[in-house]
Design an enzyme around this catalytic site. Sequence first.
Site, PDB file in Angstrom:
ATOM      1  N   ASP A   1       0.815  -1.208   0.000  1.00 52.50           N
ATOM      2  CA  ASP A   1       0.000   0.000   0.000  1.00 52.50           C
ATOM      3  C   ASP A   1       0.860   1.275   0.000  1.00 52.50           C
ATOM      4  O   ASP A   1       1.814   1.379   0.784  1.00 52.50           O
ATOM      5  CB  ASP A   1      -0.864  -0.034   1.278  1.00 52.50           C
ATOM      6  CG  ASP A   1      -1.926   1.025   1.307  1.00 52.50           C
ATOM      7  OD1 ASP A   1      -2.834   0.972   0.461  1.00 52.50           O
ATOM      8  OD2 ASP A   1      -1.860   1.919   2.182  1.00 52.50           O
TER       9      ASP A   1
ATOM     10  N   GLU B   1       1.725  -0.327  -4.778  1.00 49.04           N
ATOM     11  CA  GLU B   1       0.769   0.693  -5.206  1.00 49.04           C
ATOM     12  C   GLU B   1       1.533   2.007  -5.254  1.00 49.04           C
ATOM     13  O   GLU B   1       2.197   2.371  -4.280  1.00 49.04           O
ATOM     14  CB  GLU B   1      -0.391   0.794  -4.214  1.00 49.04           C
ATOM     15  CG  GLU B   1      -1.466   1.734  -4.704  1.00 49.04           C
ATOM     16  CD  GLU B   1      -2.241   2.421  -3.593  1.00 49.04           C
ATOM     17  OE1 GLU B   1      -3.343   2.882  -3.865  1.00 49.04           O
ATOM     18  OE2 GLU B   1      -1.732   2.526  -2.453  1.00 49.04           O
TER      19      GLU B   1
ATOM     20  N   HIS C   1     -10.921  -1.080  -5.120  1.00 44.14           N
ATOM     21  CA  HIS C   1     -11.779  -0.569  -4.050  1.00 44.14           C
ATOM     22  C   HIS C   1     -11.638   0.942  -3.854  1.00 44.14           C
ATOM     23  O   HIS C   1     -12.297   1.506  -2.991  1.00 44.14           O
ATOM     24  CB  HIS C   1     -11.407  -1.287  -2.747  1.00 44.14           C
ATOM     25  CG  HIS C   1      -9.997  -0.979  -2.359  1.00 44.14           C
ATOM     26  ND1 HIS C   1      -8.916  -1.440  -3.076  1.00 44.14           N
ATOM     27  CD2 HIS C   1      -9.485  -0.209  -1.368  1.00 44.14           C
ATOM     28  CE1 HIS C   1      -7.807  -0.970  -2.533  1.00 44.14           C
ATOM     29  NE2 HIS C   1      -8.125  -0.221  -1.495  1.00 44.14           N
ATOM     30  N   ASP C   2     -10.754   1.590  -4.629  1.00 42.76           N
ATOM     31  CA  ASP C   2     -10.513   3.029  -4.455  1.00 42.76           C
ATOM     32  C   ASP C   2     -11.147   3.887  -5.542  1.00 42.76           C
ATOM     33  O   ASP C   2     -10.983   5.112  -5.528  1.00 42.76           O
ATOM     34  CB  ASP C   2      -9.007   3.317  -4.475  1.00 42.76           C
ATOM     35  CG  ASP C   2      -8.342   2.908  -3.180  1.00 42.76           C
ATOM     36  OD1 ASP C   2      -9.035   2.837  -2.153  1.00 42.76           O
ATOM     37  OD2 ASP C   2      -7.130   2.659  -3.195  1.00 42.76           O
TER      38      ASP C   2
END
Length: 574
Positions: free
Chosen positions: A195, A249, A321-322
Amino acid sequence: MRTNDWFKKMSFYQIWVRSFADGNGDGIGDLYGVYDKLDYIRKLGVDGIWFSPIYPSPNADYGYDISDYRDIHPDFGTLDQFKKVLEKAHSLGLKVIMDLVVNHTSDEHPWFIESCKGKDNPYSDYYIWRDRPNNWDSLFEGKAWEYNEQRGQYYLHIFAKKQPDLNMDNPRVREEVKGIMRFWLDMGVDGFREDVINFISKKEGLPDGLPFLPAVNGMPYYKDGPHIHEYMAEFRKVAEEYDCFQLGEGPMTTVQSALKYLSGPTKSLDMMFGFDHMMADCVYTEYIHRPFSLVKLKKAFSKWQYALAGKAWNALYLENHDHPRVISRYGSERFHRESGSMLAASYIFQCGTPFVYQGQEIGMTNIRLWNIEQYVDVSTKNNFHTYHVKDDIKDRLKRIHLSSRDSSRTPVQWTAGKNAGFSKLKPWFYVNPNYRRINVEAQEHDPDSILNFYRKCLALRRHSETLIYGTYREYFPKDPNIYMYERRLKDIRYLIVCSFTRLPLRLRIPKEYAGKKGKLLLCNYPEGRQLMAEHFKERLKQEVDLLAWEHGMLRPYEARVYRFRFTKDKGVQK
Ligand code: NOJ
């Protein structure tokens, strides 16, 4: 030991567990539900699963605020249940990767609780504390600094207040990260999605950012910071002890800085999620909307394809999911089936490893809620309250409808029955009312559904060396309606044609294809089904004359995949 590039042949399915499937009947998705759906996932044709965080968390950012890195959130089950999922996934040939969130923890993590106690505490330097804050804004909630009474200092939080940033300059923190990696790798997981990994090293002195860049003013000092590649190299060493795959990410990363993580002496990741192609209808964040531009989308796609060619490997995605649902952004809810399936072809055949996000494979769309209190995502609420252009509530809600991450977090629509088959009990979040029309069960039975088209695309890619390893080339980059790209390996070429408009279009042909004959392998209009079946039986004899289809029309949001065999002199051979 690393055996290297197994991930190139793969495709992944991303699970955001809370909304995937409720197995124990409490209205919240969980690992029991995942266990039951593993066969469905396998049947889609993917080879791996990425779990968004499933660790204990107070859910200020739905799992991205972790309070214990070595356990499972009680809402989702237990470590034992996770091991069962892992075992079954492996037995089905599915790899499993976990989310590694180490830029920050939850403020309820024991390290932070200790760190607040004072400067003499062993955890005192686990976080970034200052007597005086700088001018950085947080990406999620006001300023990036929060005063802690107990400690009498401010702590840094690039994201929400409940997500204090870890101090990665502290070697003990880096050891903790390595320990967490080993914990999951020893259990048998196959890798990590890391992340906001390009944010973990902050510039010494934390200088003030430029005042005229709201929200991102500190970014030049925490993105790709001064020690990032040293720290990444330390984590890579752990990954190399195992056969561990690492996917980073990289918010706001440029392709040039991504290459530093992906190739050369600083290589520390196998792939990186870039964001350029997620901005074809917005500026920096979906909240600042602009009309969709196919030319912008293609430019972003091709920039990454060309820049990484021969040097690094792409991670391909259109949803996670973003981001809001892609049909509602780059496709058309009216041409649901056509645009949903075309979008699959627009990215799955590019060079890289494709990721499919839960619900994307049935074309789930954005949800429209009527007031801001109904939304639950911290950044959605922040955007609504902070970054509005007009004070008008209707305008602000319209922007939220276009941009909210909550749209990708509504329960997966499994059936047309109660609660969309997600749960027996009232689900924790709103089900999109279109579940009676858009659901897995209905699409299972429809050979021309989006779901079945995803299956065909993933199967075609998996069986073709050219689609996995071939070079990429784009045709007609300025065309505002058609995305056409080629994959080529030796004498085999695939030509992928995607119409991004509801208007019928005359098909343009690249010069070198004029007069060539190719086989139409895949098409998202009904006759495509037959073609695909025949392809796998290797019975397709009929070749299409490109000059013939030059006069043909592309139907709304049509997608076609052709295969050609080029030889030097004749151009085409059987
Ligand atoms: C990126 C994650 O994908 C997102 O969901 C999260 O809110 C931020 N990082 C902060 O962890």
